[in-house]
Design a protein around this motif. Structure first.
Motif, PDB file in Angstrom:
ATOM      1  N   VAL A  89      39.370  43.055  30.699  1.00  0.00           N
ATOM      2  CA  VAL A  89      38.230  43.629  31.522  1.00  0.00           C
ATOM      3  C   VAL A  89      37.057  44.026  30.775  1.00  0.00           C
ATOM      4  O   VAL A  89      35.902  43.650  31.102  1.00  0.00           O
ATOM      5  CB  VAL A  89      38.642  45.138  32.291  1.00  0.00           C
ATOM      6  N   SER A 126      35.949  46.851  43.827  1.00  0.00           N
ATOM      7  CA  SER A 126      36.987  46.959  45.129  1.00  0.00           C
ATOM      8  C   SER A 126      36.943  48.518  45.691  1.00  0.00           C
ATOM      9  O   SER A 126      36.672  49.339  44.864  1.00  0.00           O
ATOM     10  CB  SER A 126      38.493  46.985  44.575  1.00  0.00           C
ATOM     11  N   ALA A 134      34.560  41.038  49.447  1.00  0.00           N
ATOM     12  CA  ALA A 134      34.115  41.782  48.780  1.00  0.00           C
ATOM     13  C   ALA A 134      32.516  42.216  49.121  1.00  0.00           C
ATOM     14  O   ALA A 134      31.871  43.074  48.637  1.00  0.00           O
ATOM     15  CB  ALA A 134      33.907  41.281  47.306  1.00  0.00           C
ATOM     16  N   TRP A 156      41.534  51.261  42.793  1.00  0.00           N
ATOM     17  CA  TRP A 156      42.143  50.322  41.678  1.00  0.00           C
ATOM     18  C   TRP A 156      41.386  49.846  40.459  1.00  0.00           C
ATOM     19  O   TRP A 156      41.378  48.709  40.231  1.00  0.00           O
ATOM     20  CB  TRP A 156      42.666  48.969  42.381  1.00  0.00           C
ATOM     21  N   HIS A 178      24.896  40.576  51.810  1.00  0.00           N
ATOM     22  CA  HIS A 178      25.252  40.513  50.132  1.00  0.00           C
ATOM     23  C   HIS A 178      24.100  40.406  49.309  1.00  0.00           C
ATOM     24  O   HIS A 178      24.009  40.702  48.044  1.00  0.00           O
ATOM     25  CB  HIS A 178      26.295  39.378  50.046  1.00  0.00           C
ATOM     26  N   PHE A 232      25.735  41.186  43.992  1.00  0.00           N
ATOM     27  CA  PHE A 232      26.848  40.318  44.427  1.00  0.00           C
ATOM     28  C   PHE A 232      26.900  39.163  43.474  1.00  0.00           C
ATOM     29  O   PHE A 232      27.924  38.791  43.323  1.00  0.00           O
ATOM     30  CB  PHE A 232      26.809  40.251  46.022  1.00  0.00           C
ATOM     31  N   ASN A 233      25.806  38.427  43.474  1.00  0.00           N
ATOM     32  CA  ASN A 233      25.824  37.158  42.675  1.00  0.00           C
ATOM     33  C   ASN A 233      26.315  37.349  41.188  1.00  0.00           C
ATOM     34  O   ASN A 233      27.055  36.686  40.615  1.00  0.00           O
ATOM     35  CB  ASN A 233      24.604  36.550  42.756  1.00  0.00           C
ATOM     36  N   ARG A 243      38.214  35.489  35.439  1.00  0.00           N
ATOM     37  CA  ARG A 243      39.441  34.624  35.935  1.00  0.00           C
ATOM     38  C   ARG A 243      40.260  34.116  34.690  1.00  0.00           C
ATOM     39  O   ARG A 243      41.384  33.789  34.665  1.00  0.00           O
ATOM     40  CB  ARG A 243      39.054  33.853  37.133  1.00  0.00           C
ATOM     41  N   SER A 313      33.018  28.107  38.071  1.00  0.00           N
ATOM     42  CA  SER A 313      33.919  28.690  39.502  1.00  0.00           C
ATOM     43  C   SER A 313      35.108  28.050  39.608  1.00  0.00           C
ATOM     44  O   SER A 313      36.267  28.448  39.882  1.00  0.00           O
ATOM     45  CB  SER A 313      32.977  28.749  40.467  1.00  0.00           C
ATOM     46  N   GLU A 363      41.339  40.291  40.290  1.00  0.00           N
ATOM     47  CA  GLU A 363      40.423  39.710  40.093  1.00  0.00           C
ATOM     48  C   GLU A 363      40.281  38.248  40.963  1.00  0.00           C
ATOM     49  O   GLU A 363      40.107  37.231  40.671  1.00  0.00           O
ATOM     50  CB  GLU A 363      40.353  39.067  38.739  1.00  0.00           C
ATOM     51  N   ILE A 368      42.214  33.925  47.668  1.00  0.00           N
ATOM     52  CA  ILE A 368      40.795  33.930  47.389  1.00  0.00           C
ATOM     53  C   ILE A 368      40.532  32.421  46.223  1.00  0.00           C
ATOM     54  O   ILE A 368      39.566  31.813  46.513  1.00  0.00           O
ATOM     55  CB  ILE A 368      40.385  35.079  46.777  1.00  0.00           C
TER      56      ILE A 368
END
Ligand code: CAA
Length: 379
Positions: A89, A126, A134, A156, A178, A232-233, A243, A313, A363, A368
């Motif tokens: 993180v 979250s 999200a 969380w 968003h 958001f982006n 990830r 991504s 994450e 997702i």
């Protein structure tokens, strides 16, 4: 992709391995039992440069590449998955996001202490009613001219109880959906900001996971990250890199459990021979070794693409989707190979099995990741 690790990468891997064995292994069972955050160990990880691994040294980072990060994450998670998520993180969600998108002033003030490990950070996206979905942020950041008024609850949040700085995502203009979301740097101790309940978790119990409560918190305008509506982006871009961190954590959990199972299978005897000589056990280990190697390759691929400045991504999502499944499958089989011993804490593998599950959830759940991958291949 070059499959040969450089001398520097091998040195980092060895340093992380030694640290995990010498500093994380002692007490890992007790920290899990007591839900105790590895305070001293995380401090040392900061001193070793493990908390801002890829950040430019001019902002307190270690200036390493993403493959080194995968290698170090695997070694840490192989022993203590809780310490690994603290590391992931701070590196991927906090430092990487600030280095790429924050202003120079924000980098000097916030990134430098975070990357050098003087303090740690948290990433608050979250909410009780916005996990996978999200964009449905209920936390609001009302524009009041020279500051934003922050109200809402986050759930969380990894490092929630120990962080000094928090990246908080909130909705400023619901009409814009968003495109009305912003990201802010919020300091612990600001009036109206309270760290809420600590979660009592199945796994990664040494990491501290809290809710956060914002009640009319005044956030100075200069603490918004990027342009108005970029939040958001920003979160999506940061999570793509995150990830890779969680995929590497999952890889470490899997390889930690596999190594213990292999060692056990070579020494434990049943029916007059070591159990590795029974095909039922040998085939399990063969599957584990193959899947772990494949997971590692996916992590390396995503890391190489990140270092090359490519869109990660798809590769990040593939690495996380696959590695987290391998972590789950491998740890279940490691417990099975250990038989009755696998079910007790002393043998570590039951902890790995509990720790593995979260890698399929945080994450971005596995579902997702499949959305991200399928949208990417459909383009
Ligand atoms: N990379 C970059 N941009 C992305 C993206 C990605 N992977 N996915 C979506 N976006 C962008 C889109 O391009 C779009 O931007 P523009 O309008 O500028 O083009 C915007 O985000 C919205 O995208 P969608 O219309 O596709 O939004 P959606 O609501 O249909 O789906 C989603 C988005 C992919 C499902 C997203 O909501 C998501 O990733 N959800 C999971 C959230 C998540 O991972 N939460 C984890 C919490 S953090 C955590 O766990 C940390 C911890 O403590 C360990």
């Amino acid at each position: 992709m070059d499959f040969n690790l450089s001398e520097e990468q091998l040195m980092i891997q060895q340093a992380a391995r030694d640290f995990a064995q010498n500093e994380l292994l002692p007490g890992v069972i007790e920290r899990d039992r007591d839900q105790k955050f590895p305070v001293e160990q995380v401090k040392k990880m900061g001193e070793m440069g493990l908390l801002g691994m890829m950040v430019d040294p001019k902002y307190g980072g270690a200036g390493m590449d993403s493959v080194s990060y995968v290698l170090a994450m695997e070694e840490i998670a192989k022993v203590d998955a809780s310490a690994a998520v603290v590391m992931s993180v701070n590196n991927s969600l906090v430092c990487a996001g600030l280095e790429k998108f924050a202003s120079e002033e924000q980098k000097v003030k916030y990134l430098t202490p975070l990357a050098s490990g003087q303090v740690i950070g948290a990433f608050a996206l979250s909410e009780p009613e916005a996990g996978s979905d999200a964009t449905s942020q209920k936390t609001t950041a009302e524009d009041k001219g020279d500051y934003y008024l922050l109200n809402g609850i986050k759930n969380w949040i990894t490092n929630g109880g120990t962080a000094t700085y928090y990246i908080v995502i909130a909705q400023t203009d619901p009409e814009k959906k968003h495109k009305g979301i912003n990201a802010f740097i919020v300091e612990r101790g600001w009036e109206g900001f309270e760290v809420g309940v600590k979660e009592d978790k199945l796994g990664i119990r040494g990491s501290d996971t809290h809710s956060l409560i914002f009640n009319n918190v005044k956030v100075p305008k200069e603490n918004r990250i990027g342009a108005d509506g970029f939040g958001f982006n920003f979160a999506m871009a940061v999570l793509n890199g995150g990830r890779i961190g969680i995929a590497s954590q999952a890889l470490g959990i899997a390889s930690g459990a596999y190594e213990l199972a292999l060692k056990y299978a070579k020494t434990r005897k049943a029916f007059k021979t070591e159990i590795i000589n029974h095909q039922a056990i040998a085939f399990k280990l063969a599957d584990m070794a193959t899947q772990i190697t494949a997971a590692r390759m996916l992590c390396f691929k995503a890391a190489c693409e990140k270092d090359a400045g490519q869109d990660i991504s798809e590769s990040g999502a593939m690495a996380k989707l696959y590695s987290s499944q391998v972590a789950m499958d491998t740890t279940i089989e490691a417990v099975q190979i250990h038989g009755g011993y696998g079910y007790v804490k002393e043998y570590h593998v039951e902890r790995f099995m509990r720790d593995a599950k979260i890698t399929q959830i945080y994450e971005g759940t596995s579902e997702i990741q499949k959305i991200v991958i399928s949208r990417s291949i459909a383009k």
